[in-house]
Motif scaffolding. Structure first.
Motif, PDB file in Angstrom:
ATOM      1  N   ASN A  29      31.269  44.242  79.428  1.00  0.00           N
ATOM      2  CA  ASN A  29      32.248  44.695  80.405  1.00  0.00           C
ATOM      3  C   ASN A  29      33.625  44.738  79.735  1.00  0.00           C
ATOM      4  O   ASN A  29      34.076  43.737  79.165  1.00  0.00           O
ATOM      5  N   TRP A  30      34.317  45.865  79.824  1.00  0.00           N
ATOM      6  CA  TRP A  30      35.607  46.011  79.147  1.00  0.00           C
ATOM      7  C   TRP A  30      36.625  44.974  79.596  1.00  0.00           C
ATOM      8  O   TRP A  30      37.541  44.604  78.848  1.00  0.00           O
ATOM      9  N   ARG A  31      36.471  44.439  80.818  1.00  0.00           N
ATOM     10  CA  ARG A  31      37.446  43.472  81.333  1.00  0.00           C
ATOM     11  C   ARG A  31      37.415  42.134  80.586  1.00  0.00           C
ATOM     12  O   ARG A  31      38.366  41.361  80.662  1.00  0.00           O
ATOM     13  N   ILE A  32      36.315  41.863  79.858  1.00  0.00           N
ATOM     14  CA  ILE A  32      36.234  40.602  79.134  1.00  0.00           C
ATOM     15  C   ILE A  32      37.305  40.516  78.058  1.00  0.00           C
ATOM     16  O   ILE A  32      37.685  39.417  77.626  1.00  0.00           O
ATOM     17  N   ILE A  33      37.848  41.653  77.637  1.00  0.00           N
ATOM     18  CA  ILE A  33      38.856  41.655  76.588  1.00  0.00           C
ATOM     19  C   ILE A  33      40.167  41.025  77.075  1.00  0.00           C
ATOM     20  O   ILE A  33      41.048  40.696  76.268  1.00  0.00           O
ATOM     21  N   MET A  34      40.302  40.826  78.380  1.00  0.00           N
ATOM     22  CA  MET A  34      41.481  40.132  78.904  1.00  0.00           C
ATOM     23  C   MET A  34      41.398  38.625  78.677  1.00  0.00           C
ATOM     24  O   MET A  34      42.418  37.934  78.732  1.00  0.00           O
ATOM     25  N   SER A  35      40.216  38.106  78.443  1.00  0.00           N
ATOM     26  CA  SER A  35      40.018  36.656  78.350  1.00  0.00           C
ATOM     27  C   SER A  35      40.289  36.140  76.937  1.00  0.00           C
ATOM     28  O   SER A  35      40.353  36.922  75.980  1.00  0.00           O
ATOM     29  N   PRO A  36      40.419  34.817  76.765  1.00  0.00           N
ATOM     30  CA  PRO A  36      40.626  34.239  75.431  1.00  0.00           C
ATOM     31  C   PRO A  36      39.428  34.495  74.512  1.00  0.00           C
ATOM     32  O   PRO A  36      38.297  34.666  74.981  1.00  0.00           O
ATOM     33  N   ILE A  37      39.683  34.472  73.219  1.00  0.00           N
ATOM     34  CA  ILE A  37      38.640  34.730  72.230  1.00  0.00           C
ATOM     35  C   ILE A  37      37.404  33.833  72.421  1.00  0.00           C
ATOM     36  O   ILE A  37      36.268  34.333  72.338  1.00  0.00           O
ATOM     37  N   PRO A  38      37.555  32.522  72.681  1.00  0.00           N
ATOM     38  CA  PRO A  38      36.351  31.698  72.866  1.00  0.00           C
ATOM     39  C   PRO A  38      35.460  32.177  74.007  1.00  0.00           C
ATOM     40  O   PRO A  38      34.238  32.024  73.943  1.00  0.00           O
ATOM     41  N   ILE A  39      36.051  32.764  75.047  1.00  0.00           N
ATOM     42  CA  ILE A  39      35.265  33.266  76.172  1.00  0.00           C
ATOM     43  C   ILE A  39      34.581  34.576  75.782  1.00  0.00           C
ATOM     44  O   ILE A  39      33.406  34.800  76.108  1.00  0.00           O
ATOM     45  N   ILE A  40      35.311  35.422  75.086  1.00  0.00           N
ATOM     46  CA  ILE A  40      34.711  36.667  74.578  1.00  0.00           C
ATOM     47  C   ILE A  40      33.524  36.327  73.679  1.00  0.00           C
ATOM     48  O   ILE A  40      32.451  36.942  73.777  1.00  0.00           O
ATOM     49  N   ASP A  41      33.707  35.325  72.812  1.00  0.00           N
ATOM     50  CA  ASP A  41      32.633  34.923  71.915  1.00  0.00           C
ATOM     51  C   ASP A  41      31.410  34.450  72.695  1.00  0.00           C
ATOM     52  O   ASP A  41      30.267  34.751  72.318  1.00  0.00           O
ATOM     53  N   TYR A  42      31.626  33.721  73.783  1.00  0.00           N
ATOM     54  CA  TYR A  42      30.490  33.248  74.581  1.00  0.00           C
ATOM     55  C   TYR A  42      29.676  34.417  75.133  1.00  0.00           C
ATOM     56  O   TYR A  42      28.441  34.432  75.031  1.00  0.00           O
ATOM     57  N   VAL A  43      30.355  35.392  75.715  1.00  0.00           N
ATOM     58  CA  VAL A  43      29.640  36.537  76.288  1.00  0.00           C
ATOM     59  C   VAL A  43      28.911  37.302  75.191  1.00  0.00           C
ATOM     60  O   VAL A  43      27.754  37.724  75.356  1.00  0.00           O
ATOM     61  N   LEU A  44      29.564  37.472  74.046  1.00  0.00           N
ATOM     62  CA  LEU A  44      28.946  38.191  72.940  1.00  0.00           C
ATOM     63  C   LEU A  44      27.720  37.447  72.402  1.00  0.00           C
ATOM     64  O   LEU A  44      26.648  38.040  72.226  1.00  0.00           O
ATOM     65  N   VAL A  45      27.863  36.146  72.175  1.00  0.00           N
ATOM     66  CA  VAL A  45      26.744  35.343  71.677  1.00  0.00           C
ATOM     67  C   VAL A  45      25.599  35.330  72.681  1.00  0.00           C
ATOM     68  O   VAL A  45      24.423  35.420  72.310  1.00  0.00           O
ATOM     69  N   HIS A  46      25.941  35.236  73.965  1.00  0.00           N
ATOM     70  CA  HIS A  46      24.926  35.258  75.023  1.00  0.00           C
ATOM     71  C   HIS A  46      24.059  36.516  74.917  1.00  0.00           C
ATOM     72  O   HIS A  46      22.823  36.437  74.940  1.00  0.00           O
ATOM     73  N   GLU A  47      24.708  37.667  74.784  1.00  0.00           N
ATOM     74  CA  GLU A  47      23.946  38.913  74.723  1.00  0.00           C
ATOM     75  C   GLU A  47      23.209  39.065  73.393  1.00  0.00           C
ATOM     76  O   GLU A  47      22.079  39.553  73.360  1.00  0.00           O
ATOM     77  N   LEU A  48      23.821  38.648  72.300  1.00  0.00           N
ATOM     78  CA  LEU A  48      23.141  38.717  71.004  1.00  0.00           C
ATOM     79  C   LEU A  48      21.898  37.827  70.990  1.00  0.00           C
ATOM     80  O   LEU A  48      20.879  38.168  70.369  1.00  0.00           O
ATOM     81  N   ALA A  49      21.977  36.686  71.678  1.00  0.00           N
ATOM     82  CA  ALA A  49      20.822  35.786  71.734  1.00  0.00           C
ATOM     83  C   ALA A  49      19.633  36.440  72.420  1.00  0.00           C
ATOM     84  O   ALA A  49      18.475  36.105  72.140  1.00  0.00           O
ATOM     85  N   HIS A  50      19.905  37.397  73.303  1.00  0.00           N
ATOM     86  CA  HIS A  50      18.809  38.097  73.978  1.00  0.00           C
ATOM     87  C   HIS A  50      18.035  39.000  73.017  1.00  0.00           C
ATOM     88  O   HIS A  50      16.932  39.451  73.346  1.00  0.00           O
ATOM     89  N   LEU A  51      18.589  39.280  71.859  1.00  0.00           N
ATOM     90  CA  LEU A  51      17.835  40.046  70.866  1.00  0.00           C
ATOM     91  C   LEU A  51      16.664  39.232  70.320  1.00  0.00           C
ATOM     92  O   LEU A  51      15.707  39.803  69.794  1.00  0.00           O
ATOM     93  N   LYS A  52      16.762  37.910  70.449  1.00  0.00           N
ATOM     94  CA  LYS A  52      15.653  37.037  70.056  1.00  0.00           C
ATOM     95  C   LYS A  52      14.848  36.561  71.256  1.00  0.00           C
ATOM     96  O   LYS A  52      13.636  36.395  71.170  1.00  0.00           O
ATOM     97  N   TYR A  53      15.542  36.326  72.363  1.00  0.00           N
ATOM     98  CA  TYR A  53      14.884  35.816  73.573  1.00  0.00           C
ATOM     99  C   TYR A  53      15.341  36.649  74.762  1.00  0.00           C
ATOM    100  O   TYR A  53      16.460  36.484  75.239  1.00  0.00           O
ATOM    101  N   MET A  54      14.477  37.528  75.246  1.00  0.00           N
ATOM    102  CA  MET A  54      14.842  38.399  76.375  1.00  0.00           C
ATOM    103  C   MET A  54      14.612  37.688  77.707  1.00  0.00           C
ATOM    104  O   MET A  54      13.912  38.174  78.597  1.00  0.00           O
TER     105      MET A  54
END
Length: 243
Positions: free
Chosen positions: A184-209
């Motif tokens: 979601n483009w709105r996540i770019i308003m949040s601090p980097i650690p929060i952006i990283d969480y959302v990104l890591v969350h979705e990347l983790a689904h590449l291993k575990y859907m």
């Protein structure tokens, strides 16, 4: 990621399978979306029937959650107003200019500078600046997220087939079954650690859907404090908006 249709709205959901489940549980969370926990032996046809039957309830729950969060009032796009980028607030300065055909937006010296036609009415001005801000967040957010993507892909040993910032009504992120990741483009308003969480969350689904214990343990191995980041997003997510 599977979807179901309710009226004209396509709504995505996640499925988890559990050995000890006898029926299907449906969990609806703000911006985390819809999660189904189902018995391992259930068929796709049975799941589809349950989802269709529960579709009105699911949609109403999503609507209620979004009403309860009480997001801030829409931006007025006036001088002095603050806009967030990477967790920091920057003020907007609006100038009117005669002969200008359409509004323009730039970021200079730590503030947003908007130039608008002197004859434009308030509604049109707000619509133009709303779109310009969205475009700005998409452009600059894509550049910022690309560097974060490269960092975490290397750490996690995964590579998405595609990565994109886009408009998402009910989710912060999506990982499709064919390995495409959308945030979601709105996540770019949040601090980097929060952006990283959302990104890591979705990347983790590449291993575990799914959202199994293995999934969360993998997320924790990359971000040991992911629960605090997730909670920040739950509490502050409604404020990350323009309209």
């Amino acid at each position: 990621m599977p979807t179901f249709q309710y009226g004209t709205t396509a709504i995505e959901y996640d499925i988890e399978y559990a050995d000890d489940k006898k029926d299907v549980s449906i969990i609806v969370e703000w911006m985390e979306g819809i999660r189904l926990i189902a018995p391992k032996g259930i068929t796709d046809k049975q799941l589809e029937g349950i989802i269709q039957k529960k579709a009105p309830t699911i949609f109403n729950k999503l609507r209620e959650i979004n009403e309860i969060t009480e997001p801030p009032l829409p931006k007025e796009f006036i001088s002095g107003e603050k806009f967030s980028y990477l967790g920091r607030n920057y003020r907007l300065k609006v100038y009117k200019e005669e002969g200008l055909e359409k509004a323009d937006l730039a970021f200079m010296r730590g503030r947003f500078i908007a130039t608008v036609p002197s004859e434009v009415d308030e509604v049109d001005k707000n619509q133009q600046l709303l779109q310009l801000f969205k475009n700005w967040y998409l452009e600059h957010g894509t550049v910022k997220l690309q560097s974060r993507l490269e960092l975490y892909c290397a750490k996690m040993g995964v590579t998405p087939h595609n990565f994109q910032l886009k408009e998402q009504k009910f989710r912060w992120g999506t990982c499709t079954s064919d390995g495409k990741i959308y945030l979601n483009w709105r996540i770019i308003m949040s601090p980097i650690p929060i952006i990283d969480y959302v990104l890591v969350h979705e990347l983790a689904h590449l291993k575990y859907m799914n959202h199994s214990n293995d999934f969360w343990n993998f997320v924790r191995s990359i971000l040991p404090d992911y629960e605090q980041r997730k909670e920040w997003l739950r509490v502050n997510g409604p404020t990350l908006t323009l309209a």
